[in-house]
Design a protein around this motif. Structure first.
Motif, PDB file in Angstrom:
ATOM      1  N   ASP A 168       0.835  -1.211   0.000  1.00  0.00           N
ATOM      2  CA  ASP A 168       0.000   0.000   0.000  1.00  0.00           C
ATOM      3  C   ASP A 168       0.866   1.256   0.000  1.00  0.00           C
ATOM      4  N   GLU A 169       1.948   1.229   0.781  1.00  0.00           N
ATOM      5  CA  GLU A 169       2.849   2.380   0.837  1.00  0.00           C
ATOM      6  C   GLU A 169       3.477   2.653  -0.526  1.00  0.00           C
ATOM      7  N   CYS A 170       3.897   1.592  -1.190  1.00  0.00           N
ATOM      8  CA  CYS A 170       4.510   1.752  -2.517  1.00  0.00           C
ATOM      9  C   CYS A 170       3.492   2.237  -3.542  1.00  0.00           C
ATOM     10  N   GLN A 171       2.280   1.731  -3.452  1.00  0.00           N
ATOM     11  CA  GLN A 171       1.235   2.172  -4.378  1.00  0.00           C
ATOM     12  C   GLN A 171       0.917   3.657  -4.172  1.00  0.00           C
ATOM     13  N   LYS A 172       0.884   4.075  -2.907  1.00  0.00           N
ATOM     14  CA  LYS A 172       0.607   5.487  -2.605  1.00  0.00           C
ATOM     15  C   LYS A 172       1.714   6.369  -3.175  1.00  0.00           C
ATOM     16  N   LEU A 173       2.959   5.940  -3.013  1.00  0.00           N
ATOM     17  CA  LEU A 173       4.082   6.691  -3.574  1.00  0.00           C
ATOM     18  C   LEU A 173       3.975   6.792  -5.088  1.00  0.00           C
ATOM     19  N   PHE A 174       3.620   5.661  -5.701  1.00  0.00           N
ATOM     20  CA  PHE A 174       3.500   5.635  -7.161  1.00  0.00           C
ATOM     21  C   PHE A 174       2.378   6.555  -7.629  1.00  0.00           C
ATOM     22  N   ASP A 175       1.264   6.531  -6.931  1.00  0.00           N
ATOM     23  CA  ASP A 175       0.128   7.386  -7.303  1.00  0.00           C
ATOM     24  C   ASP A 175       0.488   8.868  -7.212  1.00  0.00           C
ATOM     25  N   LEU A 176       1.353   9.193  -6.244  1.00  0.00           N
ATOM     26  CA  LEU A 176       1.727  10.601  -6.037  1.00  0.00           C
ATOM     27  C   LEU A 176       2.805  11.069  -7.014  1.00  0.00           C
ATOM     28  N   GLY A 177       3.756  10.178  -7.304  1.00  0.00           N
ATOM     29  CA  GLY A 177       4.885  10.641  -8.126  1.00  0.00           C
ATOM     30  C   GLY A 177       5.436   9.656  -9.119  1.00  0.00           C
ATOM     31  N   GLY A 178       4.700   8.578  -9.376  1.00  0.00           N
ATOM     32  CA  GLY A 178       5.139   7.605 -10.374  1.00  0.00           C
ATOM     33  C   GLY A 178       6.411   6.876  -9.981  1.00  0.00           C
ATOM     34  N   SER A 179       7.089   6.311 -10.989  1.00  0.00           N
ATOM     35  CA  SER A 179       8.298   5.525 -10.739  1.00  0.00           C
ATOM     36  C   SER A 179       9.416   6.365 -10.156  1.00  0.00           C
ATOM     37  N   GLU A 180       9.423   7.671 -10.469  1.00  0.00           N
ATOM     38  CA  GLU A 180      10.467   8.549  -9.943  1.00  0.00           C
ATOM     39  C   GLU A 180      10.386   8.640  -8.414  1.00  0.00           C
TER      40      GLU A 180
ATOM     41  N   ASP B  60      18.958  -2.253 -12.271  1.00  0.00           N
ATOM     42  CA  ASP B  60      18.839  -1.168 -13.251  1.00  0.00           C
ATOM     43  C   ASP B  60      17.866  -0.146 -12.678  1.00  0.00           C
ATOM     44  N   ILE B  61      18.408   0.895 -12.094  1.00  0.00           N
ATOM     45  CA  ILE B  61      17.600   1.871 -11.371  1.00  0.00           C
ATOM     46  C   ILE B  61      16.702   2.686 -12.304  1.00  0.00           C
ATOM     47  N   GLN B  62      16.964   2.615 -13.608  1.00  0.00           N
ATOM     48  CA  GLN B  62      16.140   3.346 -14.575  1.00  0.00           C
ATOM     49  C   GLN B  62      14.973   2.505 -15.092  1.00  0.00           C
ATOM     50  N   ASN B  63      14.928   1.249 -14.706  1.00  0.00           N
ATOM     51  CA  ASN B  63      13.877   0.344 -15.189  1.00  0.00           C
ATOM     52  C   ASN B  63      12.731   0.326 -14.180  1.00  0.00           C
ATOM     53  N   PRO B  64      11.565   0.902 -14.522  1.00  0.00           N
ATOM     54  CA  PRO B  64      10.443   0.953 -13.577  1.00  0.00           C
ATOM     55  C   PRO B  64      10.011  -0.413 -13.064  1.00  0.00           C
ATOM     56  N   ARG B  65      10.176  -1.444 -13.888  1.00  0.00           N
ATOM     57  CA  ARG B  65       9.751  -2.787 -13.483  1.00  0.00           C
ATOM     58  C   ARG B  65      10.653  -3.354 -12.383  1.00  0.00           C
ATOM     59  N   ARG B  66      11.867  -2.841 -12.264  1.00  0.00           N
ATOM     60  CA  ARG B  66      12.801  -3.330 -11.252  1.00  0.00           C
ATOM     61  C   ARG B  66      12.657  -2.571  -9.934  1.00  0.00           C
ATOM     62  N   ILE B  67      12.228  -1.325 -10.022  1.00  0.00           N
ATOM     63  CA  ILE B  67      12.269  -0.452  -8.845  1.00  0.00           C
ATOM     64  C   ILE B  67      11.286  -0.877  -7.767  1.00  0.00           C
ATOM     65  N   ARG B  68      10.007  -1.089  -8.146  1.00  0.00           N
ATOM     66  CA  ARG B  68       9.011  -1.381  -7.105  1.00  0.00           C
ATOM     67  C   ARG B  68       9.329  -2.674  -6.347  1.00  0.00           C
ATOM     68  N   PRO B  69       9.615  -3.802  -7.022  1.00  0.00           N
ATOM     69  CA  PRO B  69       9.948  -5.016  -6.254  1.00  0.00           C
ATOM     70  C   PRO B  69      11.145  -4.815  -5.333  1.00  0.00           C
ATOM     71  N   ALA B  70      12.143  -4.059  -5.812  1.00  0.00           N
ATOM     72  CA  ALA B  70      13.324  -3.813  -4.988  1.00  0.00           C
ATOM     73  C   ALA B  70      12.947  -3.002  -3.745  1.00  0.00           C
ATOM     74  N   LEU B  71      12.168  -1.954  -3.944  1.00  0.00           N
ATOM     75  CA  LEU B  71      11.753  -1.120  -2.816  1.00  0.00           C
ATOM     76  C   LEU B  71      10.917  -1.920  -1.829  1.00  0.00           C
ATOM     77  N   GLU B  72      10.006  -2.742  -2.322  1.00  0.00           N
ATOM     78  CA  GLU B  72       9.170  -3.551  -1.436  1.00  0.00           C
ATOM     79  C   GLU B  72      10.018  -4.463  -0.558  1.00  0.00           C
ATOM     80  N   ARG B  73      11.068  -5.053  -1.143  1.00  0.00           N
ATOM     81  CA  ARG B  73      11.912  -5.963  -0.366  1.00  0.00           C
ATOM     82  C   ARG B  73      12.767  -5.218   0.654  1.00  0.00           C
ATOM     83  N   VAL B  74      13.231  -4.055   0.277  1.00  0.00           N
ATOM     84  CA  VAL B  74      14.006  -3.244   1.222  1.00  0.00           C
ATOM     85  C   VAL B  74      13.120  -2.807   2.392  1.00  0.00           C
ATOM     86  N   LEU B  75      11.904  -2.356   2.090  1.00  0.00           N
ATOM     87  CA  LEU B  75      10.990  -1.935   3.147  1.00  0.00           C
ATOM     88  C   LEU B  75      10.577  -3.111   4.037  1.00  0.00           C
ATOM     89  N   ALA B  76      10.345  -4.263   3.435  1.00  0.00           N
ATOM     90  CA  ALA B  76       9.856  -5.423   4.185  1.00  0.00           C
ATOM     91  C   ALA B  76      10.913  -6.031   5.090  1.00  0.00           C
TER      92      ALA B  76
END
Length: 289
Positions: free
Chosen positions: A127-139, A157-173
């Motif tokens: 939910d936290e990641c989705q809220k971030l995405f809704d507010l400012g997208g992949s950036e 690959d920090i420029q690949n949107p498909r890589r960023i969210r899973p990575a962030l979720e794992r770091v947060l979790a």
């Protein structure tokens, strides 16, 4: 079941290189059963385009991990591991040898090393990641990830949107950096267990292999690939990106939509050539022999 010390045969190589024939020949010689390692053959009704073993071949030698999922539902690597372990234990319990045959990347890799980290992502993190995405997208996701892990760009690959969210979720979790997660992942045991591997390659020179690919593409169409694909479309294959993107089927679906089948075999041939290049690279760089 403790399978330490057991030897299993793994037969792999690029598409159309003769894995099925070699596996069946070996199975007859050593009294074995075959566990498929093919990400398309797991789906029901996807017979012609995946070059499944024939009914006669499957009657001669038991095959596992074929027709275990409806094509409208995505089949995961985790499911493959769980079902393969069950099949492996069943075969060994019956005092048979084990042959793994196929060339699908992460399914194959699971026989050598860990492929999933099994980290559970809490709903609050999603939910936290989705809220971030809704507010400012992949950036916004990228900024958050770098604030928690400044060296994240060294791991993904920090420029690949498909890589960023899973990575962030794992770091947060986990409250771990991506490097720490990688070290932890690499220390995991092979999910299938410990055993001796007897690896057999089916690769061959390009001239011979590409001729086989072209012939097979033409024969699939003759054998009813278009009709099979129409049936798959009617039962929901397009709901499942993994199945819908399978080579042979994706080209045929496009031909059906455009009502133009004139270059279908050639399109399948060209797509398969690209796949073969990827398969060879994966075997060379990702499989620990």
């Amino acid at each position: 079941m403790d399978i330490g010390g057991e030897e299993i045969f793994i037969i792999s190589g690029p598409t159309a290189s003769g894995k099925t024939a070699k596996a069946i020949e070996l199975a007859k010689a050593v009294d074995a059963e075959i566990i498929s390692c093919d990400s398309v053959q797991v789906y029901e009704f996807m017979d012609i385009g995946s070059a499944k073993p024939s009914a006669k071949e499957r009657a001669e030698i038991p095959h596992h991990l074929i027709d275990v999922c409806h094509p409208s539902r995505q089949f995961s690597v985790g499911e493959y591991v769980a079902l393969s372990k069950h099949a492996l234990e069943k075969i060994l319990k019956n005092k048979k040898r084990v042959i793994v045959a196929g060339g699908s990347g992460f399914y194959l890799k699971a026989w050598f090393s860990p492929v999933t980290d099994e980290i559970e992502i809490p709903k609050s993190v999603k939910d936290e990641c989705q809220k971030l995405f809704d507010l400012g997208g992949s950036e916004a996701l990228k900024e958050k990830l770098l604030s928690l892990d400044p060296e994240a760009a060294d791991s993904i690959d920090i420029q690949n949107p498909r890589r960023i969210r899973p990575a962030l979720e794992r770091v947060l979790a986990t409250s771990l950096t991506l490097k720490e997660l990688r070290r932890k992942f690499e220390s995991l045991p092979c999910p299938m267990g410990n055993f001796k591997i007897n690896f057999k390659s089916t690769d061959m020179p390009d001239e011979e292999l590409f001729k086989r690919v072209k012939t097979r593409a033409e024969k699939m169409i003759e054998d009813g690939l278009i009709e099979e694909t129409k049936k798959l479309m009617s039962i929901g294959i397009e709901k499942n990106p993994s199945a819908a993107m399978a080579i042979g089927y994706r080209e045929t679906m496009e031909a059906i939509r455009q009502n133009d089948f004139s270059n279908l075999a050639e399109k399948i041939f060209l797509s398969t050539k690209k796949l073969i290049k990827k398969q060879r690279k994966f075997l060379k760089t990702q499989i620990r022999l």
